[in-house]
Design an enzyme around this catalytic site. Structure first.
Site, PDB file in Angstrom:
ATOM      1  N   LYS A 219      -7.909  37.851 -42.619  1.00 41.32           N
ATOM      2  CA  LYS A 219      -7.365  38.946 -41.808  1.00 41.32           C
ATOM      3  C   LYS A 219      -7.776  40.267 -42.455  1.00 41.32           C
ATOM      4  O   LYS A 219      -7.556  40.486 -43.654  1.00 41.32           O
ATOM      5  CB  LYS A 219      -5.840  38.822 -41.785  1.00 41.32           C
ATOM      6  CG  LYS A 219      -5.231  38.966 -40.418  1.00 41.32           C
ATOM      7  CD  LYS A 219      -3.764  38.623 -40.483  1.00 41.32           C
ATOM      8  CE  LYS A 219      -3.054  39.074 -39.228  1.00 41.32           C
ATOM      9  NZ  LYS A 219      -1.609  38.932 -39.362  1.00 41.32           N
TER      10      LYS A 219
HETATM   11  O1  G3P Z   1       0.953  39.192 -36.669  1.00 40.84           O
HETATM   12  C1  G3P Z   1       1.337  40.512 -36.887  1.00 40.84           C
HETATM   13  C2  G3P Z   1       2.797  40.615 -36.980  1.00 40.84           C
HETATM   14  O2  G3P Z   1       3.223  39.940 -38.124  1.00 40.84           O
HETATM   15  C3  G3P Z   1       3.372  41.963 -36.975  1.00 40.84           C
HETATM   16  O3  G3P Z   1       4.636  41.824 -36.430  1.00 40.84           O
HETATM   17  O4  G3P Z   1       6.951  42.346 -35.948  1.00 40.84           O
HETATM   18  O5  G3P Z   1       5.863  43.224 -38.042  1.00 40.84           O
HETATM   19  O6  G3P Z   1       5.247  44.142 -35.809  1.00 40.84           O
HETATM   20  P1  G3P Z   1       5.725  42.963 -36.573  1.00 40.84           P
END
Ligand code: G3P
Length: 218
Positions: free
Chosen positions: A83
């Site tokens: 990533k």
């Molecule tokens: O895959 C990306 C994700 O982990 C981000 O999620 O909820 O931190 O915006 P969030």
């Protein structure tokens, strides 16, 4: 559509995997830091549970550092995907890694043109963050729709991972738009599996069945 779990928690990953619906895993530095364990050992363990792609994120900010980290991470298992944030340095690193056959998932994507450039650099996956856009009153799913249109226009093979998923409607909309993958927190996977009418229906069938048995005296 493929379903990934967005988690670095072994218990959640095992449970989702045992449901037989898990196609892959995405992690990030925040998710790994929540577990409070050695991230390399944790990633190895995750790769041993799941057959599909497991995304592991680099933390270097320069392309040279990213490539170095990526090569190390890629040695952990055959299903590791690197990533990388969508930045100038990230695109440079992606190009090099793609030439080496190391798979990449370009993350923190917030615009359709970032997605187009990521694909041109050779990204295998692109991760538009829908929830974080919704958080700032911008429609996250419009981004997915634009990326899908652009990728279809040019027959681009980069797979769209709808990320930063907050609730089942994000998953439903991702499927309607034809996104390849939704990566979901475990909580969301459980939410979209569950329907109160399914539970009520089972209860009613069982009680009617019992009534019949009682009537027949068995
Ligand atoms: O895959 C990306 C994700 O982990 C981000 O999620 O909820 O931190 O915006 P969030």
């Amino acid at each position: 559509m493929k379903i990934f779990i967005d988690s670095a928690n072994l218990e959640e990953i095992k449970q989702a995997s045992s449901l037989g619906l898990l196609d892959g895993v995405t992690t990030n530095p925040t998710l790994l830091s929540r577990e409070g364990k050695d991230p390399i050992a944790q990633l190895k363990e995750i790769c041993s549970i799941v057959e599909g792609p497991v995304s592991a994120e680099v933390v270097a900010q320069d392309s040279e550092g990213m490539v170095k980290e990526a090569r190390q991470l890629a040695k952990l298992a055959d299903n590791i995907v690197i990533k990388i944030p969508v930045t100038n340095e990230g695109l440079r690193a992606t190009k090099i890694l793609s030439q080496e056959g190391i798979k990449t998932n370009l993350t923190l994507c917030f615009s359709p043109l970032q997605a187009l450039l990521s694909a041109k650099a050779g990204a295998n996956f692109i991760s538009p963050f829908v929830g974080r856009l919704d958080d700032i009153s911008t429609e996250g799913m419009s981004l997915v729709s634009d990326i899908k249109l652009i990728y279809d226009n040019y027959n681009i093979k980069t797979e769209i991972i709808v990320a930063s998923v907050r609730h089942p409607i994000h998953v439903l909309e991702a499927a309607r738009l034809g996104a390849h993958i939704a990566t979901c927190p475990f909580k969301v996977i459980l939410q979209f599996l569950k329907h109160p009418l399914t539970d009520i229906g089972i209860e009613r069938f069982l009680s009617d069945w019992k009534k019949l048995k009682d009537t027949l005296g068995r």
